[in-house]
Design a protein around this motif. Structure first.
Motif, PDB file in Angstrom:
ATOM      1  N   ALA A 148      -2.016   9.005  -1.339  1.00  0.00           N
ATOM      2  CA  ALA A 148      -2.836  10.228  -1.333  1.00  0.00           C
ATOM      3  C   ALA A 148      -2.148  11.353  -0.575  1.00  0.00           C
ATOM      4  N   LYS A 149      -0.858  11.568  -0.866  1.00  0.00           N
ATOM      5  CA  LYS A 149      -0.090  12.524  -0.081  1.00  0.00           C
ATOM      6  C   LYS A 149       0.351  13.776  -0.851  1.00  0.00           C
ATOM      7  N   GLY A 150       0.240  13.815  -2.176  1.00  0.00           N
ATOM      8  CA  GLY A 150       0.793  14.935  -2.943  1.00  0.00           C
ATOM      9  C   GLY A 150       0.278  16.294  -2.511  1.00  0.00           C
ATOM     10  N   LEU A 151      -1.025  16.522  -2.642  1.00  0.00           N
ATOM     11  CA  LEU A 151      -1.619  17.802  -2.265  1.00  0.00           C
ATOM     12  C   LEU A 151      -1.487  18.046  -0.769  1.00  0.00           C
ATOM     13  N   ASN A 152      -1.641  17.004   0.018  1.00  0.00           N
ATOM     14  CA  ASN A 152      -1.576  17.160   1.465  1.00  0.00           C
ATOM     15  C   ASN A 152      -0.177  17.546   1.934  1.00  0.00           C
ATOM     16  N   LEU A 153       0.834  17.010   1.284  1.00  0.00           N
ATOM     17  CA  LEU A 153       2.204  17.366   1.638  1.00  0.00           C
ATOM     18  C   LEU A 153       2.504  18.813   1.261  1.00  0.00           C
ATOM     19  N   ALA A 154       1.967  19.258   0.127  1.00  0.00           N
ATOM     20  CA  ALA A 154       2.103  20.673  -0.247  1.00  0.00           C
ATOM     21  C   ALA A 154       1.431  21.566   0.786  1.00  0.00           C
ATOM     22  N   ALA A 155       0.280  21.130   1.289  1.00  0.00           N
ATOM     23  CA  ALA A 155      -0.438  21.922   2.292  1.00  0.00           C
ATOM     24  C   ALA A 155       0.364  22.046   3.580  1.00  0.00           C
ATOM     25  N   ALA A 191      11.297  16.994   7.603  1.00  0.00           N
ATOM     26  CA  ALA A 191      11.031  15.903   8.539  1.00  0.00           C
ATOM     27  C   ALA A 191       9.692  15.251   8.222  1.00  0.00           C
ATOM     28  N   ARG A 192       8.695  16.062   7.901  1.00  0.00           N
ATOM     29  CA  ARG A 192       7.382  15.508   7.552  1.00  0.00           C
ATOM     30  C   ARG A 192       7.376  14.956   6.127  1.00  0.00           C
ATOM     31  N   VAL A 193       8.102  15.617   5.230  1.00  0.00           N
ATOM     32  CA  VAL A 193       8.185  15.153   3.849  1.00  0.00           C
ATOM     33  C   VAL A 193       8.692  13.714   3.787  1.00  0.00           C
ATOM     34  N   TRP A 194       9.786  13.435   4.472  1.00  0.00           N
ATOM     35  CA  TRP A 194      10.376  12.100   4.373  1.00  0.00           C
ATOM     36  C   TRP A 194       9.467  11.029   4.962  1.00  0.00           C
ATOM     37  N   LYS A 195       8.699  11.374   5.989  1.00  0.00           N
ATOM     38  CA  LYS A 195       7.750  10.398   6.528  1.00  0.00           C
ATOM     39  C   LYS A 195       6.648  10.084   5.504  1.00  0.00           C
ATOM     40  N   ALA A 196       6.187  11.114   4.790  1.00  0.00           N
ATOM     41  CA  ALA A 196       5.170  10.904   3.756  1.00  0.00           C
ATOM     42  C   ALA A 196       5.750  10.156   2.558  1.00  0.00           C
ATOM     43  N   VAL A 197       7.000  10.435   2.215  1.00  0.00           N
ATOM     44  CA  VAL A 197       7.660   9.710   1.132  1.00  0.00           C
ATOM     45  C   VAL A 197       7.773   8.230   1.495  1.00  0.00           C
ATOM     46  N   ARG A 198       8.136   7.951   2.746  1.00  0.00           N
ATOM     47  CA  ARG A 198       8.229   6.558   3.194  1.00  0.00           C
ATOM     48  C   ARG A 198       6.880   5.856   3.105  1.00  0.00           C
ATOM     49  N   PHE A 199       5.823   6.523   3.570  1.00  0.00           N
ATOM     50  CA  PHE A 199       4.502   5.906   3.544  1.00  0.00           C
ATOM     51  C   PHE A 199       4.034   5.649   2.114  1.00  0.00           C
ATOM     52  N   SER A 200       4.240   6.614   1.236  1.00  0.00           N
ATOM     53  CA  SER A 200       3.825   6.448  -0.159  1.00  0.00           C
ATOM     54  C   SER A 200       4.606   5.335  -0.838  1.00  0.00           C
ATOM     55  N   TRP A 201       5.904   5.246  -0.540  1.00  0.00           N
ATOM     56  CA  TRP A 201       6.726   4.159  -1.075  1.00  0.00           C
ATOM     57  C   TRP A 201       6.222   2.820  -0.570  1.00  0.00           C
ATOM     58  N   TRP A 202       5.909   2.740   0.731  1.00  0.00           N
ATOM     59  CA  TRP A 202       5.443   1.489   1.331  1.00  0.00           C
ATOM     60  C   TRP A 202       4.127   1.037   0.714  1.00  0.00           C
ATOM     61  N   MET A 203       3.172   1.942   0.565  1.00  0.00           N
ATOM     62  CA  MET A 203       1.898   1.606  -0.057  1.00  0.00           C
ATOM     63  C   MET A 203       2.100   1.134  -1.493  1.00  0.00           C
ATOM     64  N   VAL A 263      -4.476   9.344   7.343  1.00  0.00           N
ATOM     65  CA  VAL A 263      -5.235  10.547   7.715  1.00  0.00           C
ATOM     66  C   VAL A 263      -4.317  11.753   7.880  1.00  0.00           C
ATOM     67  N   GLY A 264      -3.015  11.535   7.975  1.00  0.00           N
ATOM     68  CA  GLY A 264      -2.063  12.629   8.021  1.00  0.00           C
ATOM     69  C   GLY A 264      -1.415  12.806   9.363  1.00  0.00           C
ATOM     70  N   LEU A 265      -0.087  12.859   9.369  1.00  0.00           N
ATOM     71  CA  LEU A 265       0.666  13.110  10.589  1.00  0.00           C
ATOM     72  C   LEU A 265       0.505  14.572  10.995  1.00  0.00           C
ATOM     73  N   PRO A 266       0.590  14.892  12.264  1.00  0.00           N
ATOM     74  CA  PRO A 266       0.380  16.278  12.703  1.00  0.00           C
ATOM     75  C   PRO A 266       1.479  17.212  12.218  1.00  0.00           C
ATOM     76  N   TYR A 267       1.130  18.519  12.143  1.00  0.00           N
ATOM     77  CA  TYR A 267       2.142  19.546  11.848  1.00  0.00           C
ATOM     78  C   TYR A 267       1.742  20.853  12.482  1.00  0.00           C
TER      79      TYR A 267
END
Length: 389
Positions: A295-302, A333-345, A385-389
């Motif tokens: 569930a990271k696509g829209l959130n990563l864009a945000a 830096a935040r993108v790659w963390k979200a990519v890792r999480f999405s890959w892991w899930m 729930v989302g890493l901080p930014y």
């Protein structure tokens, strides 16, 4: 025409960026290749991180979202015929909000129209030039007439297939990609969801997801082969297969109904670096794609938009380009963390073609460890729930 920032794309990322910049007193023009109705007709996910919710509030577009959105304090993962709850709020102090991406887009469109800020739909054959100069230009065609916009900066928010990333010289761009050997078959149905929270299912027949858009509209997904077509799946076949993958309790509460939308989406992980070339900045799907499992696509864009809008506001407020110069590194830096999480899930919950016995046992061990360890659950919850930014 002259503006400060030309935004390519009127999806959520382009509209959100435009709204934040408008509130900061920065002039923008948004160009969109498709019609308004087409943009609003796109069916996308709608699990919003707390940071995304707060950013929409900051943009002045959170009123209806707050009224109609469904606050979720946890998710469930089904494996081995049993469901296990991950308590997001207890583990992180944060929640997520279920509110459809179509509704987010509608709210942002209405805010821009209310503000009287320009947006051009059906802007065809757009091209970006002079991005290595201080005066980039965007040319487009509408109603058989040619137009040109001169600006200070161009924000490419036009998705994976848009012109923005394609405008960067090939030798200046590096891409990273993983294409997954399956897709998601999704349907939308006007029936109440079978549970109060999302249910992610790992099953020998394949992954499934029970989600929702509202208290009366549900969204369901099934893992399917890439060579399958929507026409291969009648509603009856979909419901029968979904029932096979659900636990007995969930099956009891499932309400069948005629689909009002049905589609197949392939899954991929993709990142383009850098997210800036000259005075062209990439945001959202123009720069990266993640499988929807996390569930990271829209959130990563945000989060891209948060970094970019603040950097542009700093540039016009102080004339310093330091924040703009830092944008690619901060965003990636935040993108790659979200990519890792999405890959892991995705790795943990899907059935891959021709898995070895070792692969199956590793996946089972991963899930059993997750269900038995509060620390493992906290790591999942923190990312969900989302890493901080």
């Amino acid at each position: 025409m002259r503006t400060q920032v030309a935004i390519i794309g009127a999806g959520p990322s382009g509209l959100l960026l435009g709204q934040l910049l408008h509130r900061a007193g920065i002039e923008t023009i948004i160009l969109e290749q498709r019609s308004k109705d087409y943009v609003l007709g796109r069916i996308r996910a709608g699990v919003l991180e707390q940071g995304t919710v707060e950013l929409l509030d900051e943009a002045g577009c959170g009123s209806r979202m707050r009224q109609e959105g469904l606050v979720h304090e946890g998710i469930e993962i089904a494996f081995g015929g049993a469901r296990h709850r991950i308590d997001l709020k207890a583990l992180t102090g944060k929640t997520v909000l279920v509110y459809g991406q179509t509704e987010v887009t509608r709210d942002l469109m209405e805010a821009r129209e209310t503000a009287g800020a320009p947006i051009v739909y059906e802007a065809l054959s757009a091209r970006i030039s002079d991005i290595e100069t201080g005066h980039p230009r965007v040319r487009y065609r509408k109603d058989d007439a040619e137009y040109e916009i001169e600006c200070d900066y161009v924000a490419g928010c036009d998705g994976f297939h848009g012109i923005s990333r394609q405008s960067i010289p090939e030798q200046a761009l590096r891409t990273y990609e993983r294409v997954y050997p399956f897709g998601w078959l999704g349907i939308l149905v006007d029936k109440p969801p079978l549970a109060d929270e999302l249910i992610y299912v790992n099953h020998p027949r394949g992954f499934a997801l029970c989600s929702m858009r509202s208290a009366t509209r549900s969204r369901y997904y099934l893992q399917c082969r890439l060579d399958e077509q929507v026409s291969d799946w009648s509603d009856e076949r979909f419901w029968d297969e979904l029932e096979r993958r659900l636990d007995p309790e969930a099956r009891k509460w499932l309400q069948r109904g005629p689909s009002i939308e049905k589609s197949i989406a392939p899954l991929r992980s993709f990142v383009a670096e850098p997210m800036r070339f000259g005075n062209l900045f990439l945001a959202g799907d123009a720069a990266h794609i993640v499988p929807p499992t996390g569930a990271k696509g829209l959130n990563l864009a945000a989060s891209d938009v948060a970094y970019l809008s603040r950097a542009l506001a700093s540039r016009y407020r102080s004339s310093s380009t330091a924040e703009l110069d830092a944008y690619p590194q901060r965003a990636l830096a935040r993108v790659w963390k979200a990519v890792r999480f999405s890959w892991w899930m995705t790795q943990m919950l899907h059935r891959f073609p021709e898995p070895s016995g070792f692969d199956e046992r590793i996946q089972a061990a991963e899930l059993e460890y997750l269900f038995s360890s509060k620390l493992a659950q906290a790591a999942l919850a923190e990312n969900y729930v989302g890493l901080p930014y």
